[in-house]
Design a protein around this motif. Structure first.
Motif, PDB file in Angstrom:
ATOM      1  N   ASP A  91       4.782   0.530   6.939  1.00 44.38           N
ATOM      2  CA  ASP A  91       4.706   0.344   8.385  1.00 44.38           C
ATOM      3  C   ASP A  91       5.287  -1.007   8.783  1.00 44.38           C
ATOM      4  OD1 ASP A  91       2.781  -1.613   7.912  1.00 44.38           O
ATOM      5  OD2 ASP A  91       1.089  -0.324   8.412  1.00 44.38           O
ATOM      6  N   ILE A  92       5.258  -1.323  10.069  1.00 45.41           N
ATOM      7  CA  ILE A  92       5.904  -2.538  10.555  1.00 45.41           C
ATOM      8  C   ILE A  92       5.205  -3.804  10.064  1.00 45.41           C
ATOM      9  CG2 ILE A  92       6.825  -1.405  12.609  1.00 45.41           C
ATOM     10  CD1 ILE A  92       4.505  -2.599  14.199  1.00 45.41           C
ATOM     11  N   LEU A  93       3.985  -3.673   9.583  1.00 39.97           N
ATOM     12  CA  LEU A  93       3.258  -4.813   9.038  1.00 39.97           C
ATOM     13  C   LEU A  93       3.439  -4.947   7.528  1.00 39.97           C
ATOM     14  CD1 LEU A  93      -0.091  -4.525  11.048  1.00 39.97           C
ATOM     15  CD2 LEU A  93       1.888  -5.983  11.530  1.00 39.97           C
ATOM     16  N   GLY A  94       4.252  -4.043   6.965  1.00 39.79           N
ATOM     17  CA  GLY A  94       4.520  -4.104   5.533  1.00 39.79           C
ATOM     18  C   GLY A  94       3.515  -3.377   4.673  1.00 39.79           C
ATOM     19  N   ARG A  95       2.552  -2.709   5.295  1.00 41.60           N
ATOM     20  CA  ARG A  95       1.572  -1.957   4.518  1.00 41.60           C
ATOM     21  C   ARG A  95       2.173  -0.650   4.035  1.00 41.60           C
ATOM     22  NH1 ARG A  95      -2.984  -2.451   9.133  1.00 41.60           N
ATOM     23  NH2 ARG A  95      -1.201  -1.476  10.182  1.00 41.60           N
ATOM     24  N   GLN A  96       1.907  -0.296   2.797  1.00 43.79           N
ATOM     25  CA  GLN A  96       2.487   0.898   2.197  1.00 43.79           C
ATOM     26  C   GLN A  96       1.444   2.015   2.072  1.00 43.79           C
ATOM     27  OE1 GLN A  96       5.601   0.069  -1.027  1.00 43.79           O
ATOM     28  NE2 GLN A  96       4.291  -1.747  -1.174  1.00 43.79           N
ATOM     29  N   ARG A  97       1.913   3.244   2.282  1.00 45.31           N
ATOM     30  CA  ARG A  97       1.044   4.407   2.153  1.00 45.31           C
ATOM     31  C   ARG A  97       1.781   5.503   1.388  1.00 45.31           C
ATOM     32  NH1 ARG A  97      -3.486   3.825   4.919  1.00 45.31           N
ATOM     33  NH2 ARG A  97      -4.062   6.009   4.653  1.00 45.31           N
ATOM     34  N   ILE A  98       1.019   6.277   0.651  1.00 42.93           N
ATOM     35  CA  ILE A  98       1.563   7.369  -0.156  1.00 42.93           C
ATOM     36  C   ILE A  98       1.325   8.681   0.570  1.00 42.93           C
ATOM     37  CG2 ILE A  98       1.327   8.642  -2.329  1.00 42.93           C
ATOM     38  CD1 ILE A  98       0.382   5.998  -3.585  1.00 42.93           C
ATOM     39  N   GLU A  99       2.360   9.468   0.740  1.00 43.19           N
ATOM     40  CA  GLU A  99       2.223  10.795   1.332  1.00 43.19           C
ATOM     41  C   GLU A  99       2.168  11.836   0.210  1.00 43.19           C
ATOM     42  OE1 GLU A  99       4.949  11.813   4.376  1.00 43.19           O
ATOM     43  OE2 GLU A  99       4.582   9.998   5.560  1.00 43.19           O
ATOM     44  N   ILE A 100       1.210  12.769   0.327  1.00 41.59           N
ATOM     45  CA  ILE A 100       1.011  13.812  -0.676  1.00 41.59           C
ATOM     46  C   ILE A 100       1.767  15.068  -0.255  1.00 41.59           C
ATOM     47  CG2 ILE A 100      -0.694  15.196  -1.928  1.00 41.59           C
ATOM     48  CD1 ILE A 100      -0.860  12.209  -2.474  1.00 41.59           C
ATOM     49  N   LYS A 101       2.484  15.660  -1.203  1.00 44.50           N
ATOM     50  CA  LYS A 101       3.303  16.840  -0.925  1.00 44.50           C
ATOM     51  C   LYS A 101       2.479  17.968  -0.303  1.00 44.50           C
ATOM     52  CE  LYS A 101       6.473  16.148  -4.845  1.00 44.50           C
ATOM     53  NZ  LYS A 101       6.908  16.701  -6.149  1.00 44.50           N
ATOM     54  N   ASN A 102       3.056  18.606   0.712  1.00 45.33           N
ATOM     55  CA  ASN A 102       2.509  19.832   1.305  1.00 45.33           C
ATOM     56  C   ASN A 102       1.092  19.681   1.857  1.00 45.33           C
ATOM     57  OD1 ASN A 102       4.897  21.237   0.459  1.00 45.33           O
ATOM     58  ND2 ASN A 102       4.004  21.429  -1.582  1.00 45.33           N
ATOM     59  N   THR A 103       0.695  18.439   2.184  1.00 43.69           N
ATOM     60  CA  THR A 103      -0.621  18.201   2.775  1.00 43.69           C
ATOM     61  C   THR A 103      -0.481  17.131   3.847  1.00 43.69           C
ATOM     62  OG1 THR A 103      -1.384  16.341   1.412  1.00 43.69           O
ATOM     63  CG2 THR A 103      -1.604  18.556   0.463  1.00 43.69           C
ATOM     64  N   SER A 104      -1.562  16.889   4.560  1.00 46.86           N
ATOM     65  CA  SER A 104      -1.594  15.807   5.542  1.00 46.86           C
ATOM     66  C   SER A 104      -2.215  14.539   4.962  1.00 46.86           C
ATOM     67  CB  SER A 104      -2.393  16.255   6.777  1.00 46.86           C
ATOM     68  OG  SER A 104      -3.728  16.581   6.412  1.00 46.86           O
ATOM     69  N   HIS A 105      -2.517  14.549   3.679  1.00 49.09           N
ATOM     70  CA  HIS A 105      -3.168  13.407   3.048  1.00 49.09           C
ATOM     71  C   HIS A 105      -2.202  12.235   2.901  1.00 49.09           C
ATOM     72  CE1 HIS A 105      -6.796  15.591   2.135  1.00 49.09           C
ATOM     73  NE2 HIS A 105      -6.146  16.496   1.426  1.00 49.09           N
ATOM     74  N   THR A 106      -2.664  11.046   3.234  1.00 53.07           N
ATOM     75  CA  THR A 106      -1.948   9.808   2.925  1.00 53.07           C
ATOM     76  C   THR A 106      -2.936   8.845   2.293  1.00 53.07           C
ATOM     77  OG1 THR A 106      -2.387   8.842   5.100  1.00 53.07           O
ATOM     78  CG2 THR A 106      -0.325  10.096   4.826  1.00 53.07           C
ATOM     79  N   LEU A 107      -2.474   8.108   1.291  1.00 51.36           N
ATOM     80  CA  LEU A 107      -3.336   7.177   0.573  1.00 51.36           C
ATOM     81  C   LEU A 107      -2.786   5.762   0.691  1.00 51.36           C
ATOM     82  CD1 LEU A 107      -3.809   9.145  -2.791  1.00 51.36           C
ATOM     83  CD2 LEU A 107      -5.061   9.432  -0.644  1.00 51.36           C
ATOM     84  N   PRO A 108      -3.641   4.758   0.770  1.00 56.28           N
ATOM     85  CA  PRO A 108      -3.158   3.378   0.804  1.00 56.28           C
ATOM     86  C   PRO A 108      -2.612   2.974  -0.572  1.00 56.28           C
ATOM     87  CG  PRO A 108      -5.550   3.412   0.670  1.00 56.28           C
ATOM     88  CD  PRO A 108      -5.118   4.835   0.872  1.00 56.28           C
ATOM     89  N   LEU A 109      -1.550   2.199  -0.569  1.00 57.92           N
ATOM     90  CA  LEU A 109      -0.972   1.669  -1.803  1.00 57.92           C
ATOM     91  C   LEU A 109      -1.113   0.152  -1.780  1.00 57.92           C
ATOM     92  CD1 LEU A 109       0.629   1.822  -4.440  1.00 57.92           C
ATOM     93  CD2 LEU A 109       2.739   1.933  -3.079  1.00 57.92           C
ATOM     94  N   SER A 110      -1.956  -0.382  -2.629  1.00 58.64           N
ATOM     95  CA  SER A 110      -2.180  -1.822  -2.673  1.00 58.64           C
ATOM     96  C   SER A 110      -0.998  -2.532  -3.314  1.00 58.64           C
ATOM     97  CB  SER A 110      -3.452  -2.131  -3.471  1.00 58.64           C
ATOM     98  OG  SER A 110      -4.588  -1.565  -2.873  1.00 58.64           O
ATOM     99  N   ARG A 111      -0.764  -3.768  -2.906  1.00 57.66           N
ATOM    100  CA  ARG A 111       0.343  -4.535  -3.468  1.00 57.66           C
ATOM    101  C   ARG A 111       0.216  -4.698  -4.969  1.00 57.66           C
ATOM    102  NH1 ARG A 111       1.154  -9.552   0.854  1.00 57.66           N
ATOM    103  NH2 ARG A 111       1.826  -8.237   2.638  1.00 57.66           N
ATOM    104  N   SER A 112      -1.020  -4.847  -5.439  1.00 56.78           N
ATOM    105  CA  SER A 112      -1.234  -5.065  -6.876  1.00 56.78           C
ATOM    106  C   SER A 112      -0.869  -3.848  -7.716  1.00 56.78           C
ATOM    107  CB  SER A 112      -2.703  -5.448  -7.136  1.00 56.78           C
ATOM    108  OG  SER A 112      -3.580  -4.463  -6.612  1.00 56.78           O
ATOM    109  N   PHE A 113      -0.775  -2.667  -7.076  1.00 60.30           N
ATOM    110  CA  PHE A 113      -0.415  -1.459  -7.798  1.00 60.30           C
ATOM    111  C   PHE A 113       0.961  -0.928  -7.415  1.00 60.30           C
ATOM    112  CE2 PHE A 113      -5.122  -1.268  -7.568  1.00 60.30           C
ATOM    113  CZ  PHE A 113      -5.402  -1.245  -8.933  1.00 60.30           C
ATOM    114  N   ALA A 114       1.655  -1.618  -6.504  1.00 60.49           N
ATOM    115  CA  ALA A 114       2.914  -1.084  -5.962  1.00 60.49           C
ATOM    116  C   ALA A 114       4.066  -1.122  -6.956  1.00 60.49           C
ATOM    117  CB  ALA A 114       3.290  -1.862  -4.697  1.00 60.49           C
TER     118      ALA A 114
END
Length: 242
Positions: free
Chosen positions: A213-236
Motif C-alpha cells: 500500500d501507499i504506506l509501504g505495508r505489504q499484504r499477501i493475497e490468497i488464490k481464489n479467495t478474499s483472504h489477505t494476510l499481513p506480511l511483516s518486514r522481518s519475514f518479507a
C-alpha cells in the motif's frame, strides 16, 4: 475388564502380539486390531479402550500422531528401529516395545500396565521433543465435541494464531487446534509453508501475489479467495523473488 487396541501395518506381527497378550494377560479384552493410523483414530474414538499398542511407522498417520489425539487411553509404542525416539520414551512414555518383542519384555510391559493407573506424560510434549527427526506433518487431527476429524495439511490455506489455540483455515472450513504456531512451524514442510507474520503461517502454494500500500505495508493475497494476510518486514525476504 481392561480393553486394548493394537495398530500395526504388519498383520502377522499384530496377530502375534494379540495372541501373546492373551496368554500373558487373560483378562485383557482386545477390542480391535487395525492396520493403519487412520483406522486407529476412528476405532480409538469409537471404543475408547484402556490401552493402545501403536506401531510408530504406519500408513496415513504415525503412532505418534495417533497418540497425540488421545486423552484417557494409555499407550505403548511399538518400534523396529526408531532409535532416535527411544531416549525420549525412556524419559516420558508409559512404555515402548522394540521389535522383535521377547516374551520377557512383553511380560514386563504387561506388569507395568497393570500397575499404572493414569497416563504419565504429555503426548504433545513428546512430539515436540522429536519433531526435528520426524517426517513433516501430512494430516491434522481436529475435534468438535466427541467427533475427531482429519484434515490434510495440503488443503490448509493458512494457520492463524488465536490466543492459546491456532486456527486452521481451508477453502471451506475453519478449525481450532491446541498447537501453537511456534510448535507447529517445525512440523510443516519448509518448501510448502512459511511464517509471514507473528500470527500467520501461509501455504506457499496458494499465494497469488504480494501487494504494497501507499504506506509501504505489504499484504499477501490468497488464490481464489478474499483472504489477505499481513506480511511483516522481518519475514518479507523470502518473497523477494515473487
Amino acid at each position: 475388564m481392561p480393553t486394548a487396541l493394537i495398530a500395526d501395518d504388519e498383520p502377522l506381527l499384530a496377530s502375534s502380539l494379540a495372541e501373546r497378550l492373551q496368554v500373558l494377560w487373560p483378562d485383557l479384552n482386545i477390542v480391535a486390531v487395525v492396520k493403519n493410523g487412520l483406522e486407529a483414530v476412528n476405532e480409538l474414538n469409537r471404543l475408547s479402550p484402556d490401552f493402545a499398542f501403536l506401531d510408530i511407522r504406519m500408513p496415513g498417520l504415525s503412532g505418534l500422531q495417533v497418540a497425540s489425539t488421545l486423552r484417557d487411553t494409555r499407550v505403548v509404542f511399538v518400534t523396529a528401529f526408531d532409535e532416535y525416539a527411544i531416549s525420549a520414551f525412556d524419559n516420558a512414555a508409559l512404555d515402548y516395545l522394540l521389535k522383535p518383542v521377547s516374551d520377557d519384555r512383553l511380560l514386563q510391559c504387561v506388569t507395568r500396565l497393570q500397575r499404572e493407573r493414569k497416563p504419565q506424560f504429555d503426548f504433545n510434549a513428546l512430539l515436540s521433543s522429536i519433531h526435528k527427526e520426524a517426517a513433516p506433518l501430512t494430516w491434522l487431527t481436529v475435534g468438535l465435541g466427541d467427533i475427531t476429524r482429519l484434515v490434510a495439511v495440503d488443503e490448509v490455506l493458512f494457520f492463524q494464531s488465536a490466543d492459546k489455540y491456532t486456527e486452521v483455515v481451508t477453502a471451506h472450513e475453519r478449525h481450532l487446534i491446541r498447537t501453537s504456531l511456534k510448535d507447529l512451524l517445525p512440523q510443516l514442510h519448509p518448501k510448502s509453508f512459511a511464517q509471514v507474520h507473528r500470527s500467520y503461517i501461509v501455504n506457499l502454494h496458494v499465494v497469488a501475489r504480494i501487494e504494497r500500500d501507499i504506506l509501504g505495508r505489504q499484504r499477501i493475497e490468497i488464490k481464489n479467495t478474499s483472504h489477505t494476510l499481513p506480511l511483516s518486514r522481518s519475514f518479507a525476504g523470502q518473497f523477494r523473488q515473487m
